[in-house]
Design an enzyme around this catalytic site. Structure first.
Site, PDB file in Angstrom:
ATOM      1  N   CYS A 187      45.359  43.723  19.186  1.00  0.00           N
ATOM      2  CA  CYS A 187      46.040  44.991  19.404  1.00  0.00           C
ATOM      3  C   CYS A 187      45.727  45.439  20.820  1.00  0.00           C
ATOM      4  O   CYS A 187      44.905  44.844  21.504  1.00  0.00           O
ATOM      5  CB  CYS A 187      45.595  46.032  18.389  1.00  0.00           C
ATOM      6  SG  CYS A 187      46.748  47.435  18.321  1.00  0.00           S
ATOM      7  N   CYS A 224      45.309  49.015  21.554  1.00  0.00           N
ATOM      8  CA  CYS A 224      44.809  50.396  21.641  1.00  0.00           C
ATOM      9  C   CYS A 224      43.361  50.492  22.131  1.00  0.00           C
ATOM     10  O   CYS A 224      43.000  51.472  22.778  1.00  0.00           O
ATOM     11  CB  CYS A 224      44.986  51.119  20.314  1.00  0.00           C
ATOM     12  SG  CYS A 224      44.204  50.310  18.924  1.00  0.00           S
ATOM     13  N   CYS A 227      49.072  51.397  21.277  1.00  0.00           N
ATOM     14  CA  CYS A 227      49.025  49.973  20.940  1.00  0.00           C
ATOM     15  C   CYS A 227      50.024  49.144  21.744  1.00  0.00           C
ATOM     16  O   CYS A 227      50.371  48.024  21.349  1.00  0.00           O
ATOM     17  CB  CYS A 227      49.253  49.795  19.441  1.00  0.00           C
ATOM     18  SG  CYS A 227      48.072  50.729  18.443  1.00  0.00           S
ATOM     19  N   LYS A 239      51.380  48.358   7.686  1.00  0.00           N
ATOM     20  CA  LYS A 239      50.283  49.196   8.168  1.00  0.00           C
ATOM     21  C   LYS A 239      50.814  50.612   8.327  1.00  0.00           C
ATOM     22  O   LYS A 239      51.768  50.850   9.071  1.00  0.00           O
ATOM     23  CB  LYS A 239      49.769  48.654   9.501  1.00  0.00           C
ATOM     24  CG  LYS A 239      48.683  49.517  10.108  1.00  0.00           C
ATOM     25  CD  LYS A 239      48.069  48.874  11.328  1.00  0.00           C
ATOM     26  CE  LYS A 239      47.086  49.821  11.990  1.00  0.00           C
ATOM     27  NZ  LYS A 239      46.431  49.214  13.149  1.00  0.00           N
ATOM     28  N   ARG A 290      38.521  54.747  14.766  1.00  0.00           N
ATOM     29  CA  ARG A 290      38.903  55.084  16.148  1.00  0.00           C
ATOM     30  C   ARG A 290      37.704  55.560  16.942  1.00  0.00           C
ATOM     31  O   ARG A 290      37.611  55.312  18.142  1.00  0.00           O
ATOM     32  CB  ARG A 290      40.048  56.094  16.150  1.00  0.00           C
ATOM     33  CG  ARG A 290      41.318  55.440  15.627  1.00  0.00           C
ATOM     34  CD  ARG A 290      42.514  56.366  15.661  1.00  0.00           C
ATOM     35  NE  ARG A 290      43.638  55.735  14.974  1.00  0.00           N
ATOM     36  CZ  ARG A 290      44.775  56.341  14.663  1.00  0.00           C
ATOM     37  NH1 ARG A 290      44.953  57.607  15.002  1.00  0.00           N
ATOM     38  NH2 ARG A 290      45.733  55.696  14.054  1.00  0.00           N
ATOM     39  N   ARG A 294      50.537  57.673  16.210  1.00  0.00           N
ATOM     40  CA  ARG A 294      51.097  56.329  16.096  1.00  0.00           C
ATOM     41  C   ARG A 294      52.306  56.280  15.144  1.00  0.00           C
ATOM     42  O   ARG A 294      52.684  55.219  14.662  1.00  0.00           O
ATOM     43  CB  ARG A 294      50.024  55.362  15.590  1.00  0.00           C
ATOM     44  CG  ARG A 294      48.762  55.283  16.438  1.00  0.00           C
ATOM     45  CD  ARG A 294      48.110  53.915  16.309  1.00  0.00           C
ATOM     46  NE  ARG A 294      46.697  53.895  16.629  1.00  0.00           N
ATOM     47  CZ  ARG A 294      46.178  54.047  17.842  1.00  0.00           C
ATOM     48  NH1 ARG A 294      46.980  54.281  18.867  1.00  0.00           N
ATOM     49  NH2 ARG A 294      44.875  53.974  18.028  1.00  0.00           N
ATOM     50  N   GLU A 334      59.231  45.090   5.889  1.00  0.00           N
ATOM     51  CA  GLU A 334      58.293  44.690   6.948  1.00  0.00           C
ATOM     52  C   GLU A 334      57.636  43.344   6.614  1.00  0.00           C
ATOM     53  O   GLU A 334      57.498  42.469   7.470  1.00  0.00           O
ATOM     54  CB  GLU A 334      57.195  45.752   7.118  1.00  0.00           C
ATOM     55  CG  GLU A 334      57.600  46.952   7.939  1.00  0.00           C
ATOM     56  CD  GLU A 334      57.534  46.670   9.448  1.00  0.00           C
ATOM     57  OE1 GLU A 334      57.285  45.528   9.837  1.00  0.00           O
ATOM     58  OE2 GLU A 334      57.750  47.617  10.217  1.00  0.00           O
ATOM     59  N   LYS A 346      47.673  47.898   4.464  1.00  0.00           N
ATOM     60  CA  LYS A 346      46.583  48.694   5.027  1.00  0.00           C
ATOM     61  C   LYS A 346      47.010  50.136   5.184  1.00  0.00           C
ATOM     62  O   LYS A 346      48.092  50.372   5.713  1.00  0.00           O
ATOM     63  CB  LYS A 346      46.233  48.099   6.398  1.00  0.00           C
ATOM     64  CG  LYS A 346      45.202  48.871   7.167  1.00  0.00           C
ATOM     65  CD  LYS A 346      45.070  48.309   8.555  1.00  0.00           C
ATOM     66  CE  LYS A 346      44.133  49.221   9.328  1.00  0.00           C
ATOM     67  NZ  LYS A 346      44.038  48.875  10.700  1.00  0.00           N
ATOM     68  N   SER A 400      38.214  52.218   7.335  1.00  0.00           N
ATOM     69  CA  SER A 400      37.024  52.984   7.700  1.00  0.00           C
ATOM     70  C   SER A 400      36.886  54.306   6.941  1.00  0.00           C
ATOM     71  O   SER A 400      35.792  54.656   6.497  1.00  0.00           O
ATOM     72  CB  SER A 400      37.023  53.231   9.207  1.00  0.00           C
ATOM     73  OG  SER A 400      38.203  53.901   9.607  1.00  0.00           O
ATOM     74  N   TYR A 445      34.110  46.972   5.039  1.00  0.00           N
ATOM     75  CA  TYR A 445      32.812  47.259   5.669  1.00  0.00           C
ATOM     76  C   TYR A 445      31.686  47.163   4.643  1.00  0.00           C
ATOM     77  O   TYR A 445      30.515  47.185   5.010  1.00  0.00           O
ATOM     78  CB  TYR A 445      32.841  48.654   6.319  1.00  0.00           C
ATOM     79  CG  TYR A 445      33.956  48.776   7.341  1.00  0.00           C
ATOM     80  CD1 TYR A 445      33.802  48.233   8.612  1.00  0.00           C
ATOM     81  CD2 TYR A 445      35.180  49.361   7.018  1.00  0.00           C
ATOM     82  CE1 TYR A 445      34.838  48.301   9.540  1.00  0.00           C
ATOM     83  CE2 TYR A 445      36.216  49.430   7.941  1.00  0.00           C
ATOM     84  CZ  TYR A 445      36.042  48.894   9.196  1.00  0.00           C
ATOM     85  OH  TYR A 445      37.067  48.944  10.106  1.00  0.00           O
TER      86      TYR A 445
HETATM   87  C1  PBG Z   1      44.067  48.878  15.803  1.00  0.00           C
HETATM   88  C2  PBG Z   1      43.456  49.010  14.474  1.00  0.00           C
HETATM   89  C3  PBG Z   1      43.115  50.172  13.754  1.00  0.00           C
HETATM   90  C4  PBG Z   1      42.461  49.740  12.602  1.00  0.00           C
HETATM   91  C5  PBG Z   1      42.453  48.354  12.630  1.00  0.00           C
HETATM   92  N1  PBG Z   1      43.089  47.918  13.771  1.00  0.00           N
HETATM   93  C6  PBG Z   1      43.246  51.591  14.097  1.00  0.00           C
HETATM   94  C7  PBG Z   1      44.554  52.207  14.288  1.00  0.00           C
HETATM   95  O1  PBG Z   1      45.610  51.632  14.038  1.00  0.00           O
HETATM   96  O2  PBG Z   1      44.529  53.324  14.768  1.00  0.00           O
HETATM   97  C8  PBG Z   1      41.854  50.640  11.554  1.00  0.00           C
HETATM   98  C9  PBG Z   1      40.770  50.029  10.756  1.00  0.00           C
HETATM   99  C10 PBG Z   1      39.954  50.982   9.971  1.00  0.00           C
HETATM  100  O3  PBG Z   1      40.226  52.199   9.890  1.00  0.00           O
HETATM  101  O4  PBG Z   1      38.969  50.523   9.395  1.00  0.00           O
HETATM  102  N2  PBG Z   1      45.396  49.244  15.924  1.00  0.00           N
END
Ligand code: PBG
Length: 325
Positions: free
Chosen positions: A120, A122, A130, A196, A206, A218, A234, A249, A275, A314
């Site tokens: 990615c 970002c 991104c 996603k 983040r 986003r 998608e 996700k 997360s 995690y």
């Molecule tokens: C990058 C990305 C993100 C996550 C994984 N790859 C953050 C986002 O899209 O802002 C999130 C993973 C998580 O929250 O554990 N684009």
């Protein structure tokens, strides 16, 4: 035929009986452990919002990789914090940056450990979006695709087994597959973050990856949480473009999406237990409000029951230990 002839409790009476009718199992081989690699030396810094998870410099990351391997976890997912950021995110395809260096180091010591790299922009762009910005606020899709292709090739060159593009640009899988094949990496797989969603559950990530957009959000590229039929479109697109593994996700609030994808498409499905989902469990556990182990294991089983074959989480180290106990 109903009660009293049929009594479901008959087959719940003992653990052996329960084990005989158990429909879903969780195995250590279902797990993928996400890791954050940073520049510098001797860094192991706990991520405040993801307790028990750390940012590691490349020299230090091997400590946790040793643990991953000895627990039998088959794969890690690498995220990088770069040593420099610019408007196009050029550190993302720099072979000297943390993700690339960590991939090389890991593959040198453990060739059999599957290295997945998040692709990615970002974390690498000065504005935190991104892709390439136009008019200072919208991400230009087609101008971003060649950059994603460069990231994929750089990661493959440094040993990645699977590239995981998480940017939600249209045509990203095709751009990466074409570039990988042209560079000779026909056996490097693509795990597409196909569905996603633009989710509040990414908040702690983040902070950990220093990747929050400096302006805006986003929603112009990630999906609307309201849509499941669009998620199927998608996924279909990504499979047509060459995705080997597809992803939904976040995971917990999107299990219906996972199940539909699993039932509709014949590709291995991965869910990302993100997360914010992790942070909520850890916070409640720290307060003594929940039984962490039981809550986590039940959640993992839920992902499997929904149709996921792989779980990015995690909690992976803890789950692997609990599975051994
Ligand atoms: C990058 C990305 C993100 C996550 C994984 N790859 C953050 C986002 O899209 O802002 C999130 C993973 C998580 O929250 O554990 N684009």
């Amino acid at each position: 035929m109903g009660f009293p002839i049929y009594r479901p409790r008959r087959l719940r009476a003992t653990e052996n009986l329960r084990s005989m009718i158990r429909e879903t199992t969780l195995s250590v081989t279902d797990l993928i452990y996400p890791l954050f690699v940073v520049p510098g030396k001797d860094v192991k810094k706990e991520i405040a919002s993801l307790p028990g998870n750390y940012q590691y410099s490349v020299d230090k990351v091997m400590e946790v990789i040793d643990q991953v391997v000895s627990l039998g976890i088959p794969a890690v997912l690498l995220f990088g914090l770069p040593s420099y950021k610019d408007a196009t995110g050029s550190s993302a395809w720099d072979d000297k940056e943390p993700v690339q260096m960590a991939s090389k180091a890991i593959k040198a010591k453990y060739p059999e450990l599957v290295v997945i790299t998040d692709a990615c922009l970002c974390e690498y762009t000065s504005h935190g979006h991104c892709g390439v910005l136009e008019n200072g606020c919208t991400v230009n899709n087609d101008a971003t695709l060649p950059l994603l292709a460069k990231i994929a090739v750089s990661h493959a060159r440094c040993g990645a087994d699977i590239i995981a593009p998480s940017n939600m640009m249209d045509g990203y899988v095709q751009a990466m597959r074409t570039a990988l094949d042209a560079a000779g990496y026909t056996n490097v797989a693509i795990m597409a973050y196909s569905a996603k969603f633009a989710s509040a559950f990414y908040g702690p990530f983040r902070a950990a990856a220093d990747s929050a957009p400096s302006k805006g959000d986003r929603k112009g590229y990630q999906m609307d949480p309201a849509n499941v039929r669009e998620a199927l479109r998608e996924v279909e697109l990504d499979i047509e473009e060459g995705a080997d593994i597809v992803m939904v996700k976040p995971a917990m609030a999107y299990l219906d999406v996972a199940t539909k994808v699993h039932e509709t498409f014949n590709r291995p499905l991965c869910v990302y237990n993100v997360s914010g989902e992790y942070a909520m469990v850890k916070a409640a556990a720290a307060n003594g409000w929940i039984d962490e182990k039981r809550i986590v294991m039940e959640t993992m089983l839920g992902f499997k029951r929904a149709g996921a074959k792989m779980i990015i989480t995690y909690h992976a180290l803890d789950v692997a230990k609990w599975l051994q106990a």
